[in-house]
Design a protein around this motif. Structure first.
Motif, PDB file in Angstrom:
ATOM      1  N   GLY A 171       0.874  -1.143   0.118  1.00  0.00           N
ATOM      2  CA  GLY A 171       0.039  -0.060  -0.005  1.00  0.00           C
ATOM      3  C   GLY A 171       0.904   1.392  -0.019  1.00  0.00           C
ATOM      4  N   GLY A 172       1.736   1.215   0.799  1.00  0.00           N
ATOM      5  CA  GLY A 172       2.811   2.375   1.040  1.00  0.00           C
ATOM      6  C   GLY A 172       3.663   2.520  -0.243  1.00  0.00           C
ATOM      7  N   SER A 173       3.973   1.633  -1.007  1.00  0.00           N
ATOM      8  CA  SER A 173       4.711   1.739  -2.245  1.00  0.00           C
ATOM      9  C   SER A 173       3.647   2.280  -3.604  1.00  0.00           C
ATOM     10  CB  SER A 173       5.270   0.370  -2.803  1.00  0.00           C
ATOM     11  OG  SER A 173       6.040  -0.145  -1.743  1.00  0.00           O
ATOM     12  N   THR A 174       2.545   2.023  -3.568  1.00  0.00           N
ATOM     13  CA  THR A 174       1.568   2.179  -4.467  1.00  0.00           C
ATOM     14  C   THR A 174       1.217   3.915  -4.228  1.00  0.00           C
ATOM     15  OG1 THR A 174       0.422   0.277  -4.392  1.00  0.00           O
ATOM     16  CG2 THR A 174      -0.742   1.835  -5.412  1.00  0.00           C
ATOM     17  N   LEU A 175       1.267   4.382  -2.960  1.00  0.00           N
ATOM     18  CA  LEU A 175       1.073   5.573  -2.873  1.00  0.00           C
ATOM     19  C   LEU A 175       2.094   6.291  -3.360  1.00  0.00           C
ATOM     20  CD1 LEU A 175      -0.711   5.729   0.544  1.00  0.00           C
ATOM     21  CD2 LEU A 175      -1.981   6.018  -1.372  1.00  0.00           C
ATOM     22  N   LEU A 176       3.509   5.957  -2.955  1.00  0.00           N
ATOM     23  CA  LEU A 176       4.538   6.658  -3.458  1.00  0.00           C
ATOM     24  C   LEU A 176       4.683   6.727  -4.864  1.00  0.00           C
ATOM     25  CD1 LEU A 176       7.383   5.124  -0.938  1.00  0.00           C
ATOM     26  CD2 LEU A 176       6.646   7.737  -1.202  1.00  0.00           C
ATOM     27  N   ILE A 177       4.406   5.668  -5.614  1.00  0.00           N
ATOM     28  CA  ILE A 177       4.340   5.519  -7.215  1.00  0.00           C
ATOM     29  C   ILE A 177       3.451   6.587  -7.631  1.00  0.00           C
ATOM     30  CG2 ILE A 177       4.224   4.289  -9.025  1.00  0.00           C
ATOM     31  CD1 ILE A 177       5.248   1.736  -7.587  1.00  0.00           C
ATOM     32  N   CYS A 178       2.169   6.527  -7.277  1.00  0.00           N
ATOM     33  CA  CYS A 178       1.056   7.311  -7.737  1.00  0.00           C
ATOM     34  C   CYS A 178       1.533   8.824  -7.465  1.00  0.00           C
ATOM     35  CB  CYS A 178      -0.371   7.057  -7.088  1.00  0.00           C
ATOM     36  SG  CYS A 178      -0.808   5.439  -7.665  1.00  0.00           S
ATOM     37  N   GLY A 179       1.873   9.198  -6.358  1.00  0.00           N
ATOM     38  CA  GLY A 179       2.104  10.487  -5.930  1.00  0.00           C
ATOM     39  C   GLY A 179       3.409  11.136  -6.697  1.00  0.00           C
ATOM     40  N   GLY A 180       4.533  10.058  -6.883  1.00  0.00           N
ATOM     41  CA  GLY A 180       5.763  10.469  -7.610  1.00  0.00           C
ATOM     42  C   GLY A 180       5.357  10.896  -8.955  1.00  0.00           C
ATOM     43  N   LEU A 181       4.604   9.872  -9.680  1.00  0.00           N
ATOM     44  CA  LEU A 181       4.074  10.243 -11.034  1.00  0.00           C
ATOM     45  C   LEU A 181       3.324  11.246 -11.248  1.00  0.00           C
ATOM     46  CD1 LEU A 181       4.336   8.404 -13.659  1.00  0.00           C
ATOM     47  CD2 LEU A 181       2.171   7.209 -13.177  1.00  0.00           C
ATOM     48  N   VAL A 182       2.417  11.690 -10.554  1.00  0.00           N
ATOM     49  CA  VAL A 182       1.788  13.010 -10.719  1.00  0.00           C
ATOM     50  C   VAL A 182       2.549  14.255 -10.695  1.00  0.00           C
ATOM     51  CG1 VAL A 182      -0.146  14.431  -9.918  1.00  0.00           C
ATOM     52  CG2 VAL A 182      -0.446  11.786 -10.119  1.00  0.00           C
ATOM     53  N   TYR A 183       3.343  14.271  -9.590  1.00  0.00           N
ATOM     54  CA  TYR A 183       4.631  15.288  -9.331  1.00  0.00           C
ATOM     55  C   TYR A 183       5.382  15.249 -10.679  1.00  0.00           C
ATOM     56  CZ  TYR A 183       4.965  17.091  -4.742  1.00  0.00           C
ATOM     57  OH  TYR A 183       4.529  17.503  -3.461  1.00  0.00           O
ATOM     58  N   SER A 184       6.020  14.161 -11.172  1.00  0.00           N
ATOM     59  CA  SER A 184       6.748  14.024 -12.500  1.00  0.00           C
ATOM     60  C   SER A 184       6.065  14.805 -13.484  1.00  0.00           C
ATOM     61  CB  SER A 184       7.306  12.813 -12.560  1.00  0.00           C
ATOM     62  OG  SER A 184       8.067  12.350 -11.531  1.00  0.00           O
ATOM     63  N   ILE A 185       4.819  14.520 -13.733  1.00  0.00           N
ATOM     64  CA  ILE A 185       4.181  14.581 -14.899  1.00  0.00           C
ATOM     65  C   ILE A 185       3.812  16.244 -14.873  1.00  0.00           C
ATOM     66  CG2 ILE A 185       1.990  14.742 -16.019  1.00  0.00           C
ATOM     67  CD1 ILE A 185       1.982  11.724 -15.401  1.00  0.00           C
ATOM     68  N   PHE A 186       3.238  16.829 -13.670  1.00  0.00           N
ATOM     69  CA  PHE A 186       2.847  18.114 -13.669  1.00  0.00           C
ATOM     70  C   PHE A 186       4.281  19.047 -13.736  1.00  0.00           C
ATOM     71  CE2 PHE A 186      -1.429  16.250 -12.693  1.00  0.00           C
ATOM     72  CZ  PHE A 186      -2.067  17.337 -13.392  1.00  0.00           C
ATOM     73  N   ALA A 187       5.264  18.773 -13.007  1.00  0.00           N
ATOM     74  CA  ALA A 187       6.197  19.721 -12.814  1.00  0.00           C
ATOM     75  C   ALA A 187       7.275  19.675 -13.882  1.00  0.00           C
ATOM     76  CB  ALA A 187       7.048  19.099 -11.600  1.00  0.00           C
ATOM     77  N   GLY A 188       7.244  18.047 -14.555  1.00  0.00           N
ATOM     78  CA  GLY A 188       8.261  18.237 -15.909  1.00  0.00           C
ATOM     79  C   GLY A 188       7.542  18.864 -16.916  1.00  0.00           C
ATOM     80  N   ARG A 189       6.139  18.958 -17.037  1.00  0.00           N
ATOM     81  CA  ARG A 189       5.513  19.759 -18.134  1.00  0.00           C
ATOM     82  C   ARG A 189       5.744  21.210 -17.938  1.00  0.00           C
ATOM     83  NH1 ARG A 189      -0.907  18.728 -18.639  1.00  0.00           N
ATOM     84  NH2 ARG A 189      -0.011  16.615 -18.905  1.00  0.00           N
ATOM     85  N   GLU A 190       5.538  21.459 -16.886  1.00  0.00           N
ATOM     86  CA  GLU A 190       5.661  23.086 -16.603  1.00  0.00           C
ATOM     87  C   GLU A 190       7.241  23.598 -16.656  1.00  0.00           C
ATOM     88  OE1 GLU A 190       4.688  26.417 -13.039  1.00  0.00           O
ATOM     89  OE2 GLU A 190       4.327  24.383 -12.780  1.00  0.00           O
ATOM     90  N   GLY A 191       8.164  22.679 -16.322  1.00  0.00           N
ATOM     91  CA  GLY A 191       9.623  23.117 -16.433  1.00  0.00           C
ATOM     92  C   GLY A 191       9.974  23.023 -17.887  1.00  0.00           C
ATOM     93  N   CYS A 192       9.481  22.129 -18.642  1.00  0.00           N
ATOM     94  CA  CYS A 192       9.978  21.953 -19.973  1.00  0.00           C
ATOM     95  C   CYS A 192       9.506  23.154 -20.813  1.00  0.00           C
ATOM     96  CB  CYS A 192       9.766  20.549 -20.671  1.00  0.00           C
ATOM     97  SG  CYS A 192      10.514  19.188 -19.776  1.00  0.00           S
ATOM     98  N   ARG A 193       8.099  23.421 -20.530  1.00  0.00           N
ATOM     99  CA  ARG A 193       7.290  24.530 -21.166  1.00  0.00           C
ATOM    100  C   ARG A 193       7.947  25.655 -20.878  1.00  0.00           C
ATOM    101  NH1 ARG A 193       1.384  25.582 -19.791  1.00  0.00           N
ATOM    102  NH2 ARG A 193       2.412  26.035 -17.742  1.00  0.00           N
ATOM    103  N   SER A 194       8.340  26.075 -19.867  1.00  0.00           N
ATOM    104  CA  SER A 194       9.166  27.350 -19.399  1.00  0.00           C
ATOM    105  C   SER A 194      10.433  27.406 -20.146  1.00  0.00           C
ATOM    106  CB  SER A 194       9.288  27.494 -17.910  1.00  0.00           C
ATOM    107  OG  SER A 194       7.834  27.396 -17.252  1.00  0.00           O
ATOM    108  N   SER A 195      11.208  26.421 -19.952  1.00  0.00           N
ATOM    109  CA  SER A 195      12.275  26.335 -20.759  1.00  0.00           C
ATOM    110  C   SER A 195      12.506  26.738 -22.229  1.00  0.00           C
ATOM    111  CB  SER A 195      13.214  25.007 -20.521  1.00  0.00           C
ATOM    112  OG  SER A 195      12.562  23.985 -21.103  1.00  0.00           O
ATOM    113  N   HIS A 196      11.488  25.971 -22.977  1.00  0.00           N
ATOM    114  CA  HIS A 196      11.109  26.062 -24.142  1.00  0.00           C
ATOM    115  C   HIS A 196      10.543  27.649 -24.511  1.00  0.00           C
ATOM    116  CE1 HIS A 196      12.041  21.962 -25.339  1.00  0.00           C
ATOM    117  NE2 HIS A 196      11.011  21.604 -24.812  1.00  0.00           N
ATOM    118  N   GLU A 197      10.009  28.269 -23.857  1.00  0.00           N
ATOM    119  CA  GLU A 197       9.490  29.706 -23.816  1.00  0.00           C
ATOM    120  C   GLU A 197      10.848  30.354 -23.909  1.00  0.00           C
ATOM    121  OE1 GLU A 197       6.443  30.284 -21.122  1.00  0.00           O
ATOM    122  OE2 GLU A 197       4.917  29.003 -22.234  1.00  0.00           O
TER     123      GLU A 197
END
Length: 255
Positions: A171-197
Motif C-alpha cells: 500500500g505504501g509503495s503504491t502511494l509513493l508511485i502514484c504521488g511521484g508520477l503525478v509530481y513528475s508529470i505536472f512539474a516536468g511539463r511546466e519546467g519543460c514548457r518554461s525552458s522552451h519559452e
C-alpha cells in the motif's frame, strides 16, 4: 480558478500522499509479521512462528514470545540482503524527496523563480517514484519467495504465509508511485514548457540614448560659437565677383 492555483493544490495533495506512503514503508522495518506460520502441537498449545528481514520470532497461546536475530549475515539467502538494501534505499529517497518537495512547491515560496521551483519539484517527483519502485520490488520479491515455497510440494521445511507487513508495504509503495508520477508529470511539463519559452523568445535590442546633460552641453556650446567660425556649406561654390582696373576677378571668401 487559475492554473497556478490548481497546480498548487495538486502539489499539496501529492505531497500528503507521498508522505503517507513513505511512513507506511518505514513502518514495515520494525514490524515482525512479514511472514507467519501457525503450528498446533497439542489441543491447548499453539505455536506461532513469524519473522521479518532481521529476526525470527515464536510465541505460544499464553502470549509469551521470544525473538532471535539471524546468527550470520553471510549465511542468509541473497533475496533477504537485496530486500534490505532496497527498503533502505527507498526510505532514503523518500526522505530527500520530501525535502525537495518542500523547497519546490508553490505554496512554500522557498525556491527561486517558477522555472527553478518546477525543476526542483520534478526532482522530488523522481525521488518519490524511484522510492516507490524500490519498495514495491522488495516487497513483491519477498512475497513471491514466500508464495513459491508455500506452493512447492517438494519443499520440506516449515512453510510460511504472507504477513501483514507485506500488505502495508504494498500500500505504501503504491502511494509513493502514484504521488511521484503525478509530481513528475505536472512539474516536468511546466519546467519543460518554461525552458522552451525562454529558448524561443526573440531578443529585444534597445537603442542607446545619450545622457540629457551631455546633449544640453553640446547644444549650448554650439550656440556660443562665433558665426565667423562656422563655415557655410556653399562657401566654396559661391564666389563674389569684383572689378579692379577694368578686370574681373573672383574672390574666395576664405582668402
Amino acid at each position: 480558478m487559475k492554473y497556478r492555483t490548481v497546480i498548487m493544490y495538486t502539489e499539496i495533495g501529492c505531497f500528503v500522499v507521498c508522505v503517507c506512503g513513505w511512513i507506511l514503508v518505514c513502518s514495515t522495518m520494525p514490524t515482525e509479521y512479514w511472514t507467519y506460520s501457525e503450528v498446533e502441537s497439542i489441543v491447548l498449545t499453539t505455536s506461532n512462528y513469524f519473522s521479518n528481514l532481521w529476526k525470527d520470532c515464536i510465541s505460544d497461546s499464553t502470549g509469551i514470545s521470544d525473538c532471535k536475530g539471524f546468527p550470520s549475515m553471510l549465511a542468509l539467502q541473497l533475496y533477504i540482503h537485496l530486500c534490505r538494501s532496497l527498503i533502505i534505499i527507498s526510505i532514503i529517497l523518500g526522505f530527500f524527496g520530501a525535502i525537495l518537495a518542500l523547497v519546490g512547491m508553490k505554496c512554500t515560496k522557498i525556491g527561486g523563480t517558477e522555472i527553478i521551483n518546477a525543476r526542483v519539484t520534478f526532482a522530488a517527483g523522481l525521488n518519490y517514484l524511484l522510492s516507490g519502485l524500490c519498495a514495491m520490488f522488495a516487497f513483491s520479491w519477498y512475497g513471491d519467495k514466500v508464495v513459491s515455497e508455500f506452493k512447492n510440494p517438494n519443499y520440506r521445511a516449515q512453510k510460511f504465509e504472507l504477513g501483514a507487513a507485506l500488505f502495508v508495504g504494498w500500500g505504501g509503495s503504491t502511494l509513493l508511485i502514484c504521488g511521484g508520477l503525478v509530481y513528475s508529470i505536472f512539474a516536468g511539463r511546466e519546467g519543460c514548457r518554461s525552458s522552451h519559452e525562454n529558448a524561443d523568445a526573440v531578443p529585444v535590442y534597445t537603442t542607446y540614448r545619450a545622457p540629457t546633460s551631455y546633449i544640453s552641453y553640446s547644444a549650448k556650446r554650439a550656440s556660443t560659437l562665433a558665426p565667423s567660425l562656422i563655415p557655410e556649406r556653399d562657401g566654396r561654390k559661391s564666389r563674389t565677383p569684383s572689378r579692379i582696373s577694368g578686370r574681373t576677378y573672383s574672390t574666395d571668401p576664405y582668402v
